[in-house]
Design an enzyme around this catalytic site. Structure first.
Site, PDB file in Angstrom:
ATOM      1  N   HIS A 156       0.840  -1.222   0.000  1.00 32.46           N
ATOM      2  CA  HIS A 156       0.000   0.000   0.000  1.00 32.46           C
ATOM      3  C   HIS A 156       0.867   1.262   0.000  1.00 32.46           C
ATOM      4  CE1 HIS A 156      -3.289  -2.742   1.312  1.00 32.46           C
ATOM      5  NE2 HIS A 156      -2.327  -3.259   2.054  1.00 32.46           N
ATOM      6  N   SER A 277      14.752  22.226 -15.995  1.00 30.04           N
ATOM      7  CA  SER A 277      13.565  23.057 -16.206  1.00 30.04           C
ATOM      8  C   SER A 277      14.003  24.373 -16.849  1.00 30.04           C
ATOM      9  CB  SER A 277      12.904  23.324 -14.857  1.00 30.04           C
ATOM     10  OG  SER A 277      12.106  24.488 -14.917  1.00 30.04           O
ATOM     11  N   LYS A 283      16.044  22.474 -10.787  1.00 27.31           N
ATOM     12  CA  LYS A 283      15.372  21.212 -11.112  1.00 27.31           C
ATOM     13  C   LYS A 283      16.226  20.231 -11.893  1.00 27.31           C
ATOM     14  CE  LYS A 283      11.069  20.731 -11.145  1.00 27.31           C
ATOM     15  NZ  LYS A 283      10.281  19.762 -10.384  1.00 27.31           N
ATOM     16  N   GLU A 290       9.667   9.012 -16.583  1.00 25.57           N
ATOM     17  CA  GLU A 290       8.261   9.404 -16.759  1.00 25.57           C
ATOM     18  C   GLU A 290       7.762   9.064 -18.165  1.00 25.57           C
ATOM     19  OE1 GLU A 290       7.519  13.301 -14.091  1.00 25.57           O
ATOM     20  OE2 GLU A 290       9.176  13.450 -15.464  1.00 25.57           O
TER      21      GLU A 290
END
Ligand code: ARG
Length: 458
Positions: A156, A277, A283, A290
């Protein structure tokens, strides 16, 4: 426009309709399979006396020349043809003259395209399999380097019990092994030759279907000619296998993305597999992970697309089947790219052992081991579960871990608890005592690693 047909037509095809119908834009990648299949076909035509040996040889030489010129970049596939089959046959006839027109004797584009796809897919399965094998090798190296890297195991997405990074990664080893075996199953089941099925009903020529099957490395000729031209099951199986590979990569990427966050910091993705970024200078984003996760959806789409296309098609060939190509090509391209990139990213990940170990020590991941400790002292498991749970609750109230409770605090819950409890519930002990088959303990892991090495040797 260079059609293979036209005799019964009074007028030409509408320009837009022609383009809509044409497949050369994507079936051009079948050129090698198409020529290889034609060479086998013509060799059989010569052997059976349907063509003379001389005619067969002339055609064979012409076809080999086309293949060589295409591979050398001396000949390019032009978009003016309807499909790759028209292109090859037209160029052949231009090059060798009238004899070229005999190539298509006893054949239809229906069995031809079915054959081309099978030949192409067999190669592609081999490539995807090699990439999976490469990934498994990198995975195994990482596993072997981290048998003592403790980390929390989750259920979980809540800390559950301590494991090792090796054990966690080994779960993926099993998944990618199954992916390879799925590909091998598909490769074995699809390995019948459609060639000689004709348009749907075989042919009147005395073709030797088993001979062409053998020349092309098939186990035999497809048993039914209608099925031979219209079977696309193996593509559905392949798209399913691709979807499962992507799902495995996607789950792994999801973990990498989570582990790479500032909150976890279990890992750092190498600069080579991260991007920045345009506005936020600090960043460093896990874009590759992804994107792999994202492309899983795309491959699922390819799979659903072909399932839907094939549903309700009457026997035998229908032009709808041309729609098999782009989705299958897209899925394979995507899977291969993702496997390659993922392997590169995995091989360069840096693991923050300290952060992982620290995390494994929090969240009461040793609460089960405390209960197991009590069971060894003679407490029935259900009661032990209750005692351990109450101790966890008192830790939460005090803001400490189980190991930080004093012996007298523990004894308040259960007088059977002794000094040896601290050793029994240390994170290292929690892992080291788990040696059932497939568990993270050192003896179990040693066996797993030996099995993995054996597997990779094959
Ligand atoms: N481009 C077609 C396909 O991919 C080739 C077969 C054409 N057959 C036909 N009867 N029009 O399916």
């Amino acid at each position: 426009m260079a059609n293979l047909w036209g005799g019964r037509f009074r007028s030409g095809t509408d320009k837009k309709a022609y383009q809509f119908n044409a497949s050369i834009g994507f079936d051009c990648r079948l050129y090698k399979a198409d020529i290889t299949g034609s060479i086998a076909h013509v060799t059989m035509l010569g052997k059976t006396g349907i063509l003379t040996e001389e005619e067969a040889e002339t055609i064979r030489c012409g076809l080999k020349g086309i293949l060589e010129d295409l591979e050398a970049g001396k000949l390019t596939i032009s978009g003016e043809y309807e499909d790759i089959h028209s292109f090859v046959e037209s160029v052949l006839t231009e090059r060798i003259g009238e004899t070229g027109k005999k190539l298509h004797t006893g054949r239809s584009r229906n069995d031809q395209v079915a054959l081309d796809m099978k030949l192409y897919i067999r190669e592609e399965i081999g490539e995807a399999d090699s990439l999976l094998f490469g990934l498994l090798n990198v995975l195994e190296e990482t596993i072997e380097a981290h048998t003592e890297t403790y980390m929390p195991g989750f259920t979980h997405l809540q800390k559950a019990q301590p494991v090792t990074l090796a054990h966690h990664l080994d779960a993926y080893f099993e998944m990618f092994k199954r992916d390879r075996s799925r590909l091998a199953d598909i490769r074995a089941r699809m390995n019948t030759s459609p060639l000689g099925s004709g348009a749907l009903a075989g042919t009147t020529y005395p073709l030797d279907r088993e001979y062409t099957a053998q020349l092309l490395g098939f186990d035999g000729a497809a048993a039914n000619s209608m099925d031979g031209v219209s079977d696309r099951d193996y593509l559905l199986e392949l798209l399913s296998a691709c979807s499962i590979i992507m799902m495995h990569l996607s789950r792994f990427c999801e973990e990498i993305i989570i582990w790479n966050t500032d909150e976890y910091r279990f890992i750092e993705i190498d600069d080579a597999f991260s991007t920045g970024s345009s506005i936020m200078p600090q960043k460093k984003n896990p874009d590759i992970a992804e994107l792999i996760r994202g492309k899983c959806g795309r491959v699922y789409g390819d799979m659903m697309s072909l399932f839907t296309t094939l549903k309700g098609l009457p026997l035998a060939y229908n032009k709808d089947m041309q729609e098999d190509k782009e989705v299958v090509f897209d899925a394979l391209d995507t899977v291969k790219d993702c496997l390659e990139l993922f392997t590169g990213m995995l091989g360069t990940l840096r693991f923050n052992k300290e952060a992982m170990k620290k995390s494994a020590g929090g969240g009461f991941t040793n609460a089960t081991d405390l209960a197991d400790y009590l069971v060894k002292k003679g407490v029935p498991f259900r009661d032990a579960h209750g005692i351990s749970g109450r101790l966890v609750l008192s830790c939460i109230e005090k803001g400490c871990t189980l190991q930080e409770l004093s012996l007298s605090e523990m004894k308040e819950e259960c007088s059977l608890i002794e000094e040896d409890v601290y050793e029994a519930i240390s994170i290292a002990a929690c892992v080291e005592k788990r040696n059932t088959k497939g568990a993270p303990g050192p003896e179990a892991m040693a066996k797993t690693i030996a099995d993995n090495r054996e597997y990779l040797k094959q």
